[in-house]
Design an enzyme around this catalytic site. Structure first.
Site, mmCIF file in Angstrom:
data_model
loop_
_atom_site.group_PDB
_atom_site.id
_atom_site.type_symbol
_atom_site.label_atom_id
_atom_site.label_comp_id
_atom_site.label_asym_id
_atom_site.label_seq_id
_atom_site.Cartn_x
_atom_site.Cartn_y
_atom_site.Cartn_z
ATOM 1 C CG HIS A 77 -1.925 -1.158 1.169
ATOM 2 N ND1 HIS A 77 -2.711 -1.494 2.242
ATOM 3 C CD2 HIS A 77 -2.198 -2.082 0.209
ATOM 4 C CE1 HIS A 77 -3.429 -2.570 1.942
ATOM 5 N NE2 HIS A 77 -3.126 -2.948 0.717
ATOM 6 C CG HIS A 233 -7.613 -2.933 -1.861
ATOM 7 N ND1 HIS A 233 -7.053 -1.903 -1.142
ATOM 8 C CD2 HIS A 233 -6.854 -4.023 -1.586
ATOM 9 C CE1 HIS A 233 -6.017 -2.347 -0.455
ATOM 10 N NE2 HIS A 233 -5.874 -3.638 -0.699
ATOM 11 C CG ASP A 237 -3.494 -5.050 -2.957
ATOM 12 O OD1 ASP A 237 -3.057 -4.247 -2.114
ATOM 13 O OD2 ASP A 237 -4.360 -5.914 -2.685
ATOM 14 C CG HIS A 260 -0.279 -9.643 -2.755
ATOM 15 N ND1 HIS A 260 -0.165 -8.306 -3.101
ATOM 16 C CD2 HIS A 260 -1.223 -9.697 -1.796
ATOM 17 C CE1 HIS A 260 -0.998 -7.589 -2.355
ATOM 18 N NE2 HIS A 260 -1.653 -8.411 -1.550
#
Ligand SMILES: [Zn+2]
Length: 303
Positions: A77, A233, A237, A260
């Protein structure tokens, strides 16, 4: 020519780590041209870890860096905020192993950087310009990057929840659109998964103040900041994970149900294969937010 940027003065914040639950104080400091983003553990004699792909360690529900056994967790973030505001060089000091989650979005980091002020530096910024497409699939997950003059992202998710389902968000990260459309989107989790995640040692710092809590058929701590806050969001990321390229990217990134692990795998595949990209400088006025839309990219001499 668009130049590198850092912040003008030190700023600080404190909070808890989302996964560790550990209290942590953070300071962001200016850094010289060419130094990139560097994390510094003040509780470990100032040990430094550069925010670059080769230092990626463990990637599951957050991105962690590791060097010589020292961790920095949940880097995505704050790194996303640096890209969004066009900060190339900064030191992020932490007195514990995890970046504070604050409100679960990049907005508090954006506000810290804006409070510190942004300073243009002498060195022209070198962008990583994608020259050839790269795409791959893992099961129903997909990620790809294609040549483009600016930096744009198209992200799709398909989350089995009545409020979410299939969402797609597409954004050109220029002209302040990161700040308006992405920075404030918060992380999210479902009440149903909570116990399983706690059993894995995760989300010990999670609360209704730092993530959207999904109940079986709604949101426990509404209202949402955007109706499609969830997929926004994921864009946040992705931008934070791709910051581990160590340069601003010029390319179009397409992701479908990635996470991720695929974001950081994209970083290492790009860094490994230098035929995919070249370094360029960009003529034009100073970018207000992330990259300017680039019409005149010029190949930079290798350095
Ligand atoms: Zn996140």
């Amino acid at each position: 020519m668009i130049h590198e940027q850092t912040i003008r003065s030190a700023v600080e914040a404190s909070g808890v780590g989302l996964h560790s639950g550990a209290p942590v104080s953070m300071r962001i400091l200016p850094a010289p041209s060419g130094s990139g983003i560097v994390f510094r553990r003040t509780d470990l004699e100032g040990f430094e870890i550069e925010a670059i792909g080769p230092n990626v360690a463990r990637v599951s529900y957050a991105t962690s860096l590791m060097k010589k056994g020292v961790f920095i967790s949940t880097t995505e973030h704050v790194l996303s905020a640096f890209i969004g505001l066009g900060i190339d060089n900064a030191i992020v000091e932490l007195d514990n192993l995890e970046v504070p989650i604050l409100d679960g979005s990049a907005q508090p980091f954006v506000e810290m950087i804006q409070k510190a002020g942004i300073r243009k530096q002498r060195r022209p910024r070198k962008y990583l310009k994608i020259r050839r497409e790269l795409e791959w699939r893992e099961g129903n997950k997909f990620i790809a990057v294609y040549p483009a003059d600016g930096y744009s992202v198209s992200y799709s998710i398909n989350f089995p929840h009545p409020l979410i389902g299939k969402e797609t968000f597409q954004v050109e990260l220029s002209n302040g659109s990161y700040l308006r459309q992405i920075a404030a989107a918060r992380t999210f989790g479902s009440r149903e998964d909570e116990q399983a995640m706690r059993n894995m040692g995760l989300i010990r710092g999670a609360s209704r103040e730092n993530c959207i809590v999904l109940s079986r058929d709604g949101v426990e701590n509404g209202p949402l900041r955007f109706p499609d806050e969830f997929v926004r969001h994921k864009v946040l990321d992705l931008v934070g994970d791709l910051a581990l390229l160590g340069k601003q990217i010029l390319g179009k990134v397409v992701a479908d149900r990635a996470g991720h692990a695929m974001h950081t795998a994209l970083v290492s595949r790009i860094l490994r294969d230098q035929s995919l990209w070249e370094e360029v400088t960009v003529s034009g006025s100073e970018p207000e937010g992330a990259v300017a839309s680039v019409s005149q990219a010029a190949a930079a001499a290798p350095s």
